[in-house]
Every structure is written in structure tokens, then in C-alpha cells.
Design a protein around this motif. Structure first.
Motif, PDB file in Angstrom:
ATOM      1  N   PRO A  22       0.618  -0.953  -0.277  1.00 15.56           N
ATOM      2  CA  PRO A  22      -0.134  -0.288   0.076  1.00 15.56           C
ATOM      3  C   PRO A  22       1.203   1.631  -0.076  1.00 15.56           C
ATOM      4  N   GLU A  23       0.261   2.306   0.047  1.00 15.05           N
ATOM      5  CA  GLU A  23       0.918   3.996   0.313  1.00 15.05           C
ATOM      6  C   GLU A  23       2.070   3.751   1.442  1.00 15.05           C
ATOM      7  N   GLY A  24       3.207   4.363   1.458  1.00 11.27           N
ATOM      8  CA  GLY A  24       4.106   4.329   2.068  1.00 11.27           C
ATOM      9  C   GLY A  24       5.705   3.952   1.188  1.00 11.27           C
ATOM     10  N   THR A  25       6.932   3.680   2.099  1.00 10.37           N
ATOM     11  CA  THR A  25       8.454   4.022   1.458  1.00 10.37           C
ATOM     12  C   THR A  25       8.475   2.737   2.326  1.00 10.37           C
ATOM     13  N   TYR A  26       9.402   1.715   1.200  1.00 10.81           N
ATOM     14  CA  TYR A  26       9.590   0.204   1.511  1.00 10.81           C
ATOM     15  C   TYR A  26      11.071   0.421   0.106  1.00 10.81           C
ATOM     16  N   SER A  27      12.509  -0.421   1.624  1.00 10.29           N
ATOM     17  CA  SER A  27      13.455  -0.538   0.621  1.00 10.29           C
ATOM     18  C   SER A  27      13.566  -2.372   0.883  1.00 10.29           C
ATOM     19  N   SER A  28      15.155  -2.091   0.728  1.00 13.74           N
ATOM     20  CA  SER A  28      15.309  -3.788   0.435  1.00 13.74           C
ATOM     21  C   SER A  28      16.546  -3.921   0.094  1.00 13.74           C
ATOM     22  N   ARG A  29      17.623  -4.605   1.127  1.00  9.90           N
ATOM     23  CA  ARG A  29      18.800  -4.562   0.782  1.00  9.90           C
ATOM     24  C   ARG A  29      19.555  -6.196  -0.862  1.00  9.90           C
ATOM     25  N   MET A  30      19.807  -5.476  -1.361  1.00  7.41           N
ATOM     26  CA  MET A  30      20.640  -6.145  -2.228  1.00  7.41           C
ATOM     27  C   MET A  30      22.350  -6.429  -2.536  1.00  7.41           C
ATOM     28  N   TRP A  31      22.212  -7.648  -3.326  1.00  6.84           N
ATOM     29  CA  TRP A  31      24.141  -7.149  -3.985  1.00  6.84           C
ATOM     30  C   TRP A  31      23.934  -8.066  -5.289  1.00  6.84           C
ATOM     31  N   CYS A  32      25.101  -7.900  -5.523  1.00  8.89           N
ATOM     32  CA  CYS A  32      25.278  -8.900  -7.474  1.00  8.89           C
ATOM     33  C   CYS A  32      26.723  -8.810  -6.951  1.00  8.89           C
ATOM     34  N   GLU A  33      27.128 -10.355  -8.360  1.00  7.47           N
ATOM     35  CA  GLU A  33      28.739  -9.956  -7.948  1.00  7.47           C
ATOM     36  C   GLU A  33      28.500  -9.581  -9.545  1.00  7.47           C
ATOM     37  N   ILE A  34      29.930  -8.793  -9.460  1.00  6.77           N
ATOM     38  CA  ILE A  34      30.590  -7.887 -10.164  1.00  6.77           C
ATOM     39  C   ILE A  34      32.186  -8.279 -10.419  1.00  6.77           C
ATOM     40  N   PRO A  35      32.648  -8.336 -11.939  1.00  6.10           N
ATOM     41  CA  PRO A  35      33.910  -8.061 -11.724  1.00  6.10           C
ATOM     42  C   PRO A  35      35.552  -7.317 -10.978  1.00  6.10           C
ATOM     43  N   GLU A  36      36.150  -7.753 -10.217  1.00  6.85           N
ATOM     44  CA  GLU A  36      36.853  -7.810  -9.335  1.00  6.85           C
ATOM     45  C   GLU A  36      37.712  -6.218 -10.281  1.00  6.85           C
ATOM     46  N   ASP A  37      37.921  -6.098 -11.047  1.00 10.26           N
ATOM     47  CA  ASP A  37      38.407  -4.693 -12.146  1.00 10.26           C
ATOM     48  C   ASP A  37      38.078  -3.315 -12.081  1.00 10.26           C
TER      49      ASP A  37
END
Length: 205
Positions: A169-184
Motif C-alpha cells: 500500500p502507500e508507504g516507503t519500502y526498502s530492500s537490501r540487495m547485492w550483485c557479483e561483479i568483476p574484480e577490476d
């Protein structure tokens, strides 16, 4: 002395015999002169333009590139997308109250997306927070199909999360996420896609 009369009679007789031996001299056929022949166009000259002919097709168009996100911002900057207010997502319409604020009788409100809290806990991973602010739409707003990807190399992984979002419904919602990426990788672009909403957030790592 002999008389020349018989010789004079033989001349017309000989002429008459000669005329009977053929149909007369063959007619002389004159060959057409170069000036009488019709001048043919040179093969190297292009044919005259015909205004009624359709235009010749141009060169083939290059293949279409992948569509870019609708909006782009830096990390921490909000991006809003307009959505209709109403139980069916089509606005309130004309309820007979005479309130015509909009010409089409519909009200709109913005759903706002933000990506911030970007961190790199180790070289091959980036963590971040996706926040969605949902205004009063007169109904719930679906985040169940929201997908987030990270662009930092040849592969584009889908972000992972332990806090999925669904119908809200109406409101503010957050989600903590992550991705694997190249080391360089020294930059990353995080693209949030939810229905017709598509926003990209980028910055240095």
C-alpha cells in the motif's frame, strides 16, 4: 543505189524486243544516312527521372541496439514514474461530482525509486539498497515482479536479496540487495525494472 528504209524499220523493232526481256531496271534503294537514324541513349547515361516512380530504398538500417532505461540518475538521486490513481489503475474518472482538475478526468501520482547505500564489501561484490516510495494510489502497488540487475562487465547478473517486496500500500519500502561483479570494475550501473518503470542509477565504486 539501195534505199535506207528497211534499216529504219529495224530500229524500233529492236527496242521493242529489249523492253520485253525484263521488267525494267531495279529501283535504287538508298541506305538511311546516319542523320536519319534515331539516336540511342548512351549506356553510361542514367535514364531520366520519372516523378511517378517510387523512391528507391535506401541503405539497410543498422540493427537496433538494446533500449536504454527510461531515466538515469546518480546513486542517491530519486527517479519518479507517473501512475494513475484509482482502484483499477486507470484514474478516478468522472464520478459526477463536477471536479474536473484534469482534462481527461484522471489523477496521477509518482512512484519514486532510489538506489543508495552502495558498498563494496569485497572486490567481486557490490551491496546497495533499493527504496520505493509509493504514493496514495487508491490501491496497492505491485513490486512482486520488480527485477534489479547490475551492469559492470560483459555479464549482467540479477541482484539477490533476502528482503523481497510484494503488493504494497502507500508507504516507503526498502530492500537490501547485492550483485557479483568483476574484480577490476571501477563503476557499476544498477537498473531497476518494474512493469513499465525502468530506471538506472550509476556511479563509481
Amino acid at each position: 543505189m539501195r534505199k535506207p528504209l528497211p534499216l529504219l524499220l529495224a530500229v524500233p523493232l529492236a527496242l521493242a524486243l529489249g523492253a520485253c526481256e525484263g521488267d525494267g531496271p531495279a529501283p535504287i534503294v538508298e541506305e538511311p544516312t546516319a542523320s536519319a537514324t534515331e539516336e540511342e541513349p548512351s549506356p553510361t547515361e542514367p535514364p531520366p527521372d520519372d516523378p511517378e516512380d517510387p523512391e528507391e530504398p535506401g541503405p539497410p538500417e543498422p540493427p537496433e541496439e538494446e533500449p536504454s532505461p527510461q531515466s538515469t540518475a546518480d546513486f542517491g538521486e530519486p527517479l519518479g514514474f507517473t501512475h494513475a490513481v484509482g482502484p483499477d489503475g486507470e484514474g478516478d474518472g468522472d464520478d459526477g461530482s463536477g471536479d474536473d482538475e484534469d482534462d481527461d478526468g484522471e489523477d496521477d501520482a509518482e512512484v519514486v525509486y532510489t538506489v543508495d547505500g552502495v558498498e563494496r564489501p569485497w572486490a567481486s561484490r557490490v551491496d546497495f539498497t533499493v527504496t520505493v516510495h509509493v504514493p496514495d494510489l487508491g490501491r496497492t502497488f505491485s513490486l512482486a515482479e520488480m527485477e534489479v540487475v547490475c551492469e559492470a562487465g560483459p555479464e549482467i547478473p540479477i541482484a539477490q536479496t533476502e528482503e523481497p517486496l510484494y503488493e504494497v500500500p502507500e508507504g516507503t519500502y526498502s530492500s537490501r540487495m547485492w550483485c557479483e561483479i568483476p574484480e577490476d570494475a571501477d563503476r557499476v550501473r544498477i537498473v531497476v525494472m518494474n512493469g513499465d518503470d525502468e530506471a538506472a542509477f550509476g556511479g563509481e565504486l
